[in-house]
Design an enzyme around this catalytic site. Structure first.
Site, short mmCIF file in Angstrom:
data_model
loop_
_atom_site.label_atom_id
_atom_site.label_comp_id
_atom_site.label_asym_id
_atom_site.label_seq_id
_atom_site.Cartn_x
_atom_site.Cartn_y
_atom_site.Cartn_z
N LYS A 73 39.94 40.53 37.74
CA LYS A 73 40.41 39.60 36.71
C LYS A 73 40.87 38.24 37.26
O LYS A 73 40.84 37.25 36.54
CB LYS A 73 41.59 40.21 35.93
CG LYS A 73 41.17 41.33 35.00
CD LYS A 73 42.34 41.76 34.15
CE LYS A 73 42.01 42.99 33.36
NZ LYS A 73 43.02 43.36 32.39
N ASN A 94 39.88 38.08 31.35
CA ASN A 94 39.30 39.40 31.09
C ASN A 94 38.06 39.34 30.18
O ASN A 94 37.48 40.37 29.88
CB ASN A 94 40.34 40.36 30.49
CG ASN A 94 40.51 40.12 29.01
OD1 ASN A 94 40.56 38.97 28.57
ND2 ASN A 94 40.59 41.18 28.23
#
Ligand code: ATR
Length: 289
Positions: A73, A94
């Site tokens: 991420k 994300n």
């Protein structure tokens, strides 16, 4: 998933390592079926050291949208043409949306939490909040809280320097009081509104663990949110509930981060009735798994 995969099927997916236990395909394929959208969502296990190739490959293969999970991420931010200010503030992405020039990065984890709080009628504005933990998940919670204009944030963490860092990062973008304390100072807390539990303490199989042992703590707030959803009710939530608080686990946050990603990829806002219907399907799937 649509009944028929054909030449026009849009491919969406998840990149991470591991990805085998994800519920995201159920969320996205149920939403596309319900909305009659011709797309399919699949998990992609990306080996360590190959994130750059995965992103380039995704673009070459015309993958229209990707979710990004652990451990990529933060690293994925190096491979994007644009990142939304909100994701930039959180420091993690994300959700990727395809454009002709490359992927744009979003953070729907925090947005998903916001939607889950709304659904449960927990109001952030003008609230005093306590955040337990100072890792990646805490960052998303803290930025959401600041953006939604809470009155104050208190961060409780084992490693104070990490909590200080999180506080400094929020203060770069928002003007609000942020206190940092250790677990040994929890007994000094005044009454507040909402407690967010963002650590992995209490997650299955360690369901008898709890980050805050001070019993008086659980009498000081009216709402408790634990980002963990396995077990459904952590010891933290049980104690909060016993003391009269409204409790919310992380399952709706998981669902709504998916919903927001789906909306971004398909440029739409999904009707609440459909969202509730697909949520029930997801619960059913989880129960029977
Ligand atoms: P995530 O991205 O899921 O938030 P992380 O970045 O590793 O994961 O952060 C984990 C958080 O849980 C941190 O706040 C961590 O505290 P430290 O900053 O002191 O490491 C907290 N945490 C994890 N295990 C813990 C434990 N046994 N006791 C206290 N805090 C713990």
């Amino acid at each position: 998933m649509n009944q028929t995969i054909n030449g026009k099927t849009k491919v969406l997916g998840l990149i991470g390592n591991p990805v085998e236990h994800t519920l995201s395909p159920i969320i996205h394929n149920s939403l596309s079926k319900e909305l009659g959208i011709n797309c399919v969502y699949v998990p992609f296990h990306v080996p360590h050291g190959e994130l750059d190739k995965a992103i380039a490959g995704g673009k070459s293969l015309n993958l229209q949208g990707l979710n990004v999970t652990v451990p990529y991420k933060v690293d994925v931010m190096d491979f994007l043409i644009e990142i939304t200010p909100f994701a930039e503030q959180i420091g993690a992405v994300n959700t990727l949306k395809f454009t002709d020039n490359g992927y744009i990065g979003y953070n729907t984890d925090a947005e998903g939490l916001g939607m889950s709080l709304k659904k449960n009628e927990i109001e952030l504005r003008n609230s005093d909040v306590v955040i337990i933990g100072a890792g990646g998940a805490a960052k998303a919670v803290a930025v959401l809280c600041a953006k939604e204009k809470v009155s104050s944030i208190t961060i409780i963490n084992r490693t104070l320097s990490k909590a200080e860092q999180l506080s400094d990062n929020i203060k770069k973008f928002y003007d609000l009081p942020i206190n940092v304390i250790g677990y040994d100072q929890v007994n000094q807390l005044q009454e507040f509104d909402i407690a967010f539990q963002t650590t992995s303490i209490g997650m299955s199989p360690d369901i008898h663990k709890n980050p805050v042992e001070d019993e008086a703590f659980y009498k000081k707030f009216h709402s408790a949110v634990d980002l963990i959803y396995n077990p459904e009710k952590t010891l933290f939530l049980k104690k909060a509930e016993t003391n009269g608080a409204k409790i919310v686990n992380g399952f709706e946050m998981l669902y709504y981060q998916g919903v927001r990603a789906f909306e971004i990829w398909n440029n739409l806002l999904i009707d609440e009735k459909i969202l509730d219907k697909v949520f029930l399907q997801l619960l059913e799937y989880k129960k029977n798994k």
